[in-house]
Write a protein that holds these residues in place. Sequence first.
Motif, PDB file in Angstrom:
ATOM      1  N   PHE A   1       0.836  -1.203   0.000  1.00 38.34           N
ATOM      2  CA  PHE A   1       0.000   0.000   0.000  1.00 38.34           C
ATOM      3  C   PHE A   1       0.870   1.252   0.000  1.00 38.34           C
ATOM      4  N   ALA A   2       1.930   1.254   0.824  1.00 37.63           N
ATOM      5  CA  ALA A   2       2.818   2.417   0.909  1.00 37.63           C
ATOM      6  C   ALA A   2       3.573   2.641  -0.396  1.00 37.63           C
ATOM      7  N   LEU A   3       3.976   1.563  -1.040  1.00 40.89           N
ATOM      8  CA  LEU A   3       4.682   1.689  -2.311  1.00 40.89           C
ATOM      9  C   LEU A   3       3.750   2.238  -3.390  1.00 40.89           C
ATOM     10  N   GLY A   4       2.490   1.839  -3.330  1.00 39.27           N
ATOM     11  CA  GLY A   4       1.504   2.400  -4.247  1.00 39.27           C
ATOM     12  C   GLY A   4       1.349   3.906  -4.054  1.00 39.27           C
ATOM     13  N   LYS A   5       1.366   4.350  -2.801  1.00 38.97           N
ATOM     14  CA  LYS A   5       1.291   5.787  -2.505  1.00 38.97           C
ATOM     15  C   LYS A   5       2.511   6.525  -3.036  1.00 38.97           C
ATOM     16  N   LEU A   6       3.678   5.894  -2.920  1.00 33.37           N
ATOM     17  CA  LEU A   6       4.904   6.516  -3.425  1.00 33.37           C
ATOM     18  C   LEU A   6       4.825   6.700  -4.941  1.00 33.37           C
ATOM     19  N   ILE A   7       4.350   5.696  -5.643  1.00 34.62           N
ATOM     20  CA  ILE A   7       4.226   5.774  -7.102  1.00 34.62           C
ATOM     21  C   ILE A   7       3.277   6.892  -7.514  1.00 34.62           C
ATOM     22  N   ARG A   8       2.216   7.076  -6.738  1.00 34.92           N
ATOM     23  CA  ARG A   8       1.243   8.126  -7.048  1.00 34.92           C
ATOM     24  C   ARG A   8       1.910   9.504  -7.075  1.00 34.92           C
ATOM     25  N   GLY A   9       2.907   9.710  -6.229  1.00 32.88           N
ATOM     26  CA  GLY A   9       3.588  10.996  -6.199  1.00 32.88           C
ATOM     27  C   GLY A   9       4.282  11.335  -7.505  1.00 32.88           C
ATOM     28  N   PHE A  10       4.628  10.308  -8.301  1.00 35.95           N
ATOM     29  CA  PHE A  10       5.326  10.527  -9.569  1.00 35.95           C
ATOM     30  C   PHE A  10       4.393  10.442 -10.778  1.00 35.95           C
ATOM     31  N   PHE A  11       3.288   9.726 -10.627  1.00 34.42           N
ATOM     32  CA  PHE A  11       2.388   9.522 -11.764  1.00 34.42           C
ATOM     33  C   PHE A  11       0.951   9.922 -11.439  1.00 34.42           C
TER      34      PHE A  11
ATOM     35  N   PHE B   1      -2.129   3.411  -4.778  1.00 34.63           N
ATOM     36  CA  PHE B   1      -2.030   4.427  -5.826  1.00 34.63           C
ATOM     37  C   PHE B   1      -3.310   5.244  -5.923  1.00 34.63           C
ATOM     38  N   LEU B   2      -4.447   4.568  -5.875  1.00 33.89           N
ATOM     39  CA  LEU B   2      -5.740   5.237  -5.999  1.00 33.89           C
ATOM     40  C   LEU B   2      -6.189   5.922  -4.711  1.00 33.89           C
ATOM     41  N   GLY B   3      -5.812   5.309  -3.572  1.00 33.77           N
ATOM     42  CA  GLY B   3      -6.310   5.792  -2.294  1.00 33.77           C
ATOM     43  C   GLY B   3      -7.655   5.174  -1.947  1.00 33.77           C
ATOM     44  N   ARG B   4      -8.083   4.224  -2.751  1.00 30.87           N
ATOM     45  CA  ARG B   4      -9.334   3.499  -2.499  1.00 30.87           C
ATOM     46  C   ARG B   4      -9.238   2.138  -3.193  1.00 30.87           C
ATOM     47  N   LYS B   5     -10.143   1.251  -2.844  1.00 36.87           N
ATOM     48  CA  LYS B   5     -10.123  -0.084  -3.430  1.00 36.87           C
ATOM     49  C   LYS B   5     -10.376  -0.003  -4.932  1.00 36.87           C
ATOM     50  N   PRO B   6      -9.527  -0.606  -5.743  1.00 39.21           N
ATOM     51  CA  PRO B   6      -9.701  -0.519  -7.200  1.00 39.21           C
ATOM     52  C   PRO B   6     -10.811  -1.441  -7.698  1.00 39.21           C
ATOM     53  N   VAL B   7     -11.312  -1.132  -8.883  1.00 44.06           N
ATOM     54  CA  VAL B   7     -12.277  -2.002  -9.557  1.00 44.06           C
ATOM     55  C   VAL B   7     -11.558  -3.285  -9.957  1.00 44.06           C
ATOM     56  N   SER B   8     -12.167  -4.419  -9.753  1.00 44.80           N
ATOM     57  CA  SER B   8     -11.510  -5.680 -10.102  1.00 44.80           C
ATOM     58  C   SER B   8     -12.348  -6.547 -11.034  1.00 44.80           C
ATOM     59  N   GLU B   9     -13.599  -6.153 -11.300  1.00 46.24           N
ATOM     60  CA  GLU B   9     -14.495  -7.002 -12.079  1.00 46.24           C
ATOM     61  C   GLU B   9     -14.358  -6.804 -13.588  1.00 46.24           C
ATOM     62  N   ALA B  10     -13.620  -5.771 -14.020  1.00 46.40           N
ATOM     63  CA  ALA B  10     -13.565  -5.457 -15.441  1.00 46.40           C
ATOM     64  C   ALA B  10     -12.742  -6.463 -16.235  1.00 46.40           C
ATOM     65  N   ILE B  11     -11.802  -7.128 -15.588  1.00 46.32           N
ATOM     66  CA  ILE B  11     -10.967  -8.115 -16.257  1.00 46.32           C
ATOM     67  C   ILE B  11     -10.658  -9.244 -15.275  1.00 46.32           C
ATOM     68  N   SER B  12     -10.662 -10.456 -15.765  1.00 48.98           N
ATOM     69  CA  SER B  12     -10.383 -11.614 -14.907  1.00 48.98           C
ATOM     70  C   SER B  12      -9.360 -12.514 -15.579  1.00 48.98           C
ATOM     71  N   ARG B  13      -8.710 -13.296 -14.761  1.00 48.34           N
ATOM     72  CA  ARG B  13      -7.734 -14.265 -15.261  1.00 48.34           C
ATOM     73  C   ARG B  13      -8.420 -15.622 -15.293  1.00 48.34           C
ATOM     74  N   VAL B  14      -8.675 -16.123 -16.481  1.00 44.53           N
ATOM     75  CA  VAL B  14      -9.485 -17.330 -16.636  1.00 44.53           C
ATOM     76  C   VAL B  14      -8.632 -18.578 -16.827  1.00 44.53           C
ATOM     77  N   LYS B  15      -7.334 -18.402 -16.811  1.00 45.63           N
ATOM     78  CA  LYS B  15      -6.426 -19.527 -17.008  1.00 45.63           C
ATOM     79  C   LYS B  15      -5.342 -19.480 -15.933  1.00 45.63           C
ATOM     80  N   CYS B  16      -5.177 -20.565 -15.211  1.00 42.55           N
ATOM     81  CA  CYS B  16      -4.137 -20.631 -14.184  1.00 42.55           C
ATOM     82  C   CYS B  16      -2.827 -21.025 -14.864  1.00 42.55           C
ATOM     83  N   THR B  17      -1.922 -20.088 -14.956  1.00 38.60           N
ATOM     84  CA  THR B  17      -0.670 -20.309 -15.675  1.00 38.60           C
ATOM     85  C   THR B  17       0.478 -20.613 -14.712  1.00 38.60           C
ATOM     86  N   LYS B  18       1.568 -21.101 -15.256  1.00 32.64           N
ATOM     87  CA  LYS B  18       2.767 -21.321 -14.459  1.00 32.64           C
ATOM     88  C   LYS B  18       3.354 -19.966 -14.054  1.00 32.64           C
ATOM     89  N   PRO B  19       4.045 -19.870 -12.916  1.00 32.59           N
ATOM     90  CA  PRO B  19       4.728 -18.618 -12.556  1.00 32.59           C
ATOM     91  C   PRO B  19       5.712 -18.214 -13.648  1.00 32.59           C
TER      92      PRO B  19
END
Length: 237
Positions: free
Chosen positions: A107-117, A152-170
Motif C-alpha cells: 500500500f505504501a509503495l503504491g502511494k509513493l508511485i502516485r507521487g510521480f504519476f 495508488f488510488l487511495g481506495r479499493k480498485p475495480v476488479s471485475e472489469a478483467i479476470s484471469r481465466v487460465k491458471c498459468t505457471k509462474p
Amino acid sequence: MSLLNKVLDFFFPEFCEVCNHHLKPQEVFVCRRCLNTLPFLKLYCQRCGSLVSESLLEKGIDRIEYCSYCSQKNFYFDRVFALFQYKEPVSEWLVRIKFAQDFRLAFALGKLIRGFFSFLLSDVDMILPVPLSNERLRERGFNQSALLAWGFLGRKPVSEAISRVKCTKPQTELTGKERWENVKGAFLAKDWIKEKKVLLIDDVMTTGATVNEAAKALKMKGAKEVYVLVVARNQLL
C-alpha cells in the motif's frame, strides 16, 4: 500540518523503509535523502518499457518512443510508465510483498508511485490491477497488484472489469519465449470496457508478456487505450 495529522503521527509514526528515520509529514514511504538513492529509471522506451542505455543521455537523448524490441512484438498496450529498475532495495520490497505478505509495504509503495504519476489519475477512465487466477488467489490469499493499485488510488480498485481465466505457471520459472506462450488466452475482459481508457497496474515487468495479454483482452472488448504502470522494469531475458 493539521491537528488530526499531528495526532496520527504521534500515535502511529511512520518510518523510512531504508534508514528507519521518522518520516516528515510531506514524505511518503522513504525520507527525501534515501529517495535520491533509489534505482530510478532514467531512460526507457515509452512504448514498451524496455531499458535503454543511459549513455544516450550524455548525447542529449532523453526520450525514446520506439525501440528494436517494439519492432519484434505486437504490443496491445499503448504506453508504459515505470518508476524503478528492478534492483535493490526495490526488488527486495517486491519480493517481500509477494512472498512475505507485507500488505502495508504494498500500500505504501503504491502511494509513493502516485507521487510521480498522479497525472494518470485524471488521464484515464479506469485503473485496474492485473488479476490473478482464482486458484492462485486462493493459494496466495491476496493480489499484490491490487494492493499497489489501492495505494495508488487511495481506495479499493475495480476488479471485475478483467479476470484471469487460465491458471498459468509462474512467469519467473520460464524463459522469455515460454512466458509469451504461457499467458496466451489467460485473460477475459467485460463488454462494458468498450471505449474506456484503461491503466493496468502491476508490480514488475520483464518481457511484457503478462500485461500485453491483459491489454489484448481489454482491446478485444473495445478498450480505447491501455496504459501500463509498473513499480519496476527488469532486464529482458
